[in-house]
Scaffold this motif. Structure first.
Motif, PDB file in Angstrom:
ATOM      1  N   GLY A  26      -5.758  -8.855  -2.894  1.00  0.00           N
ATOM      2  CA  GLY A  26      -7.211  -9.002  -2.817  1.00  0.00           C
ATOM      3  C   GLY A  26      -7.670 -10.314  -2.231  1.00  0.00           C
ATOM      4  N   THR A  58      -2.489  -4.365  -5.126  1.00  0.00           N
ATOM      5  CA  THR A  58      -3.604  -4.927  -4.359  1.00  0.00           C
ATOM      6  C   THR A  58      -3.289  -6.347  -3.928  1.00  0.00           C
ATOM      7  OG1 THR A  58      -5.143  -3.643  -5.730  1.00  0.00           O
ATOM      8  CG2 THR A  58      -6.080  -5.422  -4.390  1.00  0.00           C
ATOM      9  N   GLU A  83       0.831  -1.201   0.000  1.00  0.00           N
ATOM     10  CA  GLU A  83       0.000   0.000   0.000  1.00  0.00           C
ATOM     11  C   GLU A  83       0.870   1.256   0.000  1.00  0.00           C
ATOM     12  OE1 GLU A  83      -3.935   1.233   2.417  1.00  0.00           O
ATOM     13  OE2 GLU A  83      -2.137   1.103   3.664  1.00  0.00           O
TER      14      GLU A  83
END
Length: 594
Positions: free
Chosen positions: A446, A444, A432
């Motif tokens: 996810g 990401t 991030e």
């Protein structure tokens, strides 16, 4: 409600400042200051330019002024409606949506929602109840939207209220000017009508060569032939629907355009399909005018882009680019049906020879352009209907696993744990921070999974995904290298093992400068500001990029630009502007190639 007289830009541009404000009275509820400030921005070359000027006035106003604008609006089915104290415009809109005919249960529910909303946000709930087509939302849809937006965060909901106020003003301005977005309505209607074909009753799912998919292909082909006037229409060896509208010379080079008609599971109605129907609307208008251009137009409804039924993606555009992998024919779906058998069941030849014959000769084409719903929040957040795509992000995807030691959560001291999940969390936060350092780079994780996890067990294993995208491969790969190096450092420091494998690598596809400039010239000709943005999602243009110069136009999505979701939406007015932009591009290209 019918305006007493149709307003014109000529009259508006020539009016005094006082007359200007009076002519636009009611466009924004009890807020004449918006028109007053917009008057100095004249002259307006188009209705779209006027709408944009009014939007900019609101965007540039103070937070208190924006809040006052929101509070100037009445509650839906509220006390003002019951007492008949609404403005004529609000009375018309709430009546159009049937809010004056609520059942006692619906009225009670709306009163409770009004109270809950006001308590949470401090201003009334604002919704453009005329909807994306302008004909009025169903009461059930209004109530569902009301309940959903109650869960939003205050800052986001305040912005959403303003976006709906601009949509309300747009519809009111259309009526003042006697304007109806007929081309946009046609595109919107085609999207709605195609959505009746689905593999599920309670959502939109259309996967490759399913019965719903084949029904979509047949419907698109029928519209191309019967309604739009294409000279040639057919379904090719991979299920692409191909329509050709000849130029003045049938042997002239063609402009290639289109997008995909398959969907993700429980997806939206406009992803891909908007890019099929916008050029179809342009061809229909050319046909009705009896007009031919110096070049032909080839519109392709690509059969597959989403990779939902089989692991392969971009089957349709890949075949045109000569990149169909023979191994794909042997892939099987969840029911054990091979792609080869699915093709045969659909009446396709299922032979490599027939598929190889689909590859296009670049010398026969001018380039490739694609219109697509943005699938993101940028344009919606900027109150812009159209955007110029600078590049389609290159991406790398990985699946990884961190291996530690499962142990008792109560008896294992913190310093002696080999916790795989905390290592994954550390990697997530690193990614991030790292991605946020560079513009147009996104990262990401996810998927996070602790197999056989338990509330009282220190995670001994954590599986994760990694998705890193950027407008250039070099920027993407630098982030990948840093992230994988950080994974190694985290695991060494924590005494953990790890394994990771790449599952996808797609090169970035920057827009061809000359074609991007054509889109931007078209947007500017409509009276709109030009905004450039990258595409973080993959598109068929990525495949055509390998053989032709390409550029994309993004269309704003409503509901904060959400996509791959039933809430995916766009308005007829934005679809109209997309058609007009493509028409501008075609006209400019005709002059350049004449």
């Amino acid at each position: 409600m019918t305006p007493p007289s149709i307003l014109s830009l000529e009259r508006l541009n020539a009016a005094t400042a006082t007359e200007f404000t009076a002519l636009l009275d009611g466009s924004y509820e009890h807020s004449p200051w918006i028109a007053e400030r917009a008057a100095v921005r004249r002259p307006f070359a188009s209705l779209a330019a006027l709408k944009r000027a009014l939007v900019e006035v609101v965007r540039e106003s103070s937070p208190d002024e924006q809040l006052g604008l929101i509070r100037a609006h009445p509650e839906l089915a509220g006390k003002a409606m019951v007492a008949r104290h609404l403005t004529a415009e609000s009375t018309h809109e709430q009546g159009k949506a049937g809010l004056t005919d609520c059942t006692p249960e619906e009225f009670t529910r709306l009163q409770q929602l009004n109270a809950d909303y006001k308590a949470r946000f401090g201003f009334p709930f604002i919704l453009a109840v005329r909807g994306p087509r302008g004909q009025g939302l169903a009461r059930s849809e209004i109530i569902a939207t009301f309940a959903r937006r109650l869960r939003n965060q205050p800052d986001f909901e305040r912005a959403e209220a303003l976006r709906n106020i601009h949509r309300i003003a747009e519809i009111r301005l259309n009526e003042k000017f006697g304007f109806e977005p007929l081309l946009g309505q046609q595109v919107w209607d085609w999207c709605e009508q195609l959505a009746v074909h689905s593999e599920q009753d309670d959502g939109l799912t259309v996967t490759y060569l399913s019965p719903a998919h084949r029904a979509c292909a047949a419907q698109i082909a029928q519209w191309m032939a019967a309604e739009c006037g294409f000279d040639q229409v057919g379904i090719d060896a991979v299920g692409n629907v191909v329509g050709v509208y000849h130029g003045q010379d049938p042997s002239a080079r063609r402009l290639l355009t289109g997008s995909h008609y398959d969907t993700v599971r429980n997806g939206g109605k406009y992803d891909g399909r908007l890019g099929i129907f916008v050029p179809m609307a342009c061809v229909r208008e050319l046909f009705r005018q009896g007009r031919r251009l110096p070049f032909g137009i080839e519109v392709v409804a690509f059969a597959e882009e989403e990779g939902q039924r089989y692991p392969a993606t971009f089957l349709g555009s890949g075949a045109l680019a000569g990149q169909f992998d023979p191994a794909w024919l042997e892939q099987v779906d969840g029911a054990g049906i091979s792609m080869r058998d699915a093709m045969r069941q659909a009446g396709l030849p299922a032979s490599l020879e027939a598929i190889a014959a689909l590859a296009r000769d670049p010398a026969q084409y001018l380039g490739f352009v694609e219109v697509h719903i943005e699938q993101g929040p940028v344009l919606d957040g900027l109150d812009l209907p159209l955007g110029s795509v600078s590049s389609i992000n290159g991406s790398r995807r990985y699946l990884g696993q961190i291996n530690g030691q499962a142990s008792h959560a109560g008896t294992t001291p913190m310093a002696l744990r080999r916790d795989a999940a905390t290592a994954a969390a550390e990697l997530l936060l690193f990614l991030e921070r790292r991605a946020a350092q560079v513009p147009d780079l996104v990262g990401t994780i996810g998927l996070l999974e602790v197999p056989n996890g338990s509330v009282n067990v220190v995670p001994g294993c954590c599986r994760f995904s990694l998705d890193i995208r950027a407008t250039s491969d070099a920027v993407r790969d630098a982030c990948v290298a840093d992230t994988l190096a950080e994974l190694q450092r985290i695991c060494e420091r924590r005494g953990l093992g790890h394994e990771i494998r790449q599952t996808l690598c797609a090169a970035a596809a920057p827009s061809a400068p000359a074609w991007q400039a054509r889109w931007e010239r078209a947007v500017a000709a409509l009276g709109l500001p030009v905004h450039r943005l990258p595409s973080g999602a993959g598109h068929d243009a990525m495949k055509l990029h390998d053989m032709l110069p390409q550029a994309m136009l993004f269309v704003r999505g409503l509901n904060a630009g959400i996509s791959h979701n039933p809430l995916e939406s766009t308005s007829c007015d934005d679809a109209e502007l997309a058609v007009r932009a493509l028409q501008q591009l075609l006209d400019h290209l005709a002059k350049d190639t004449a």
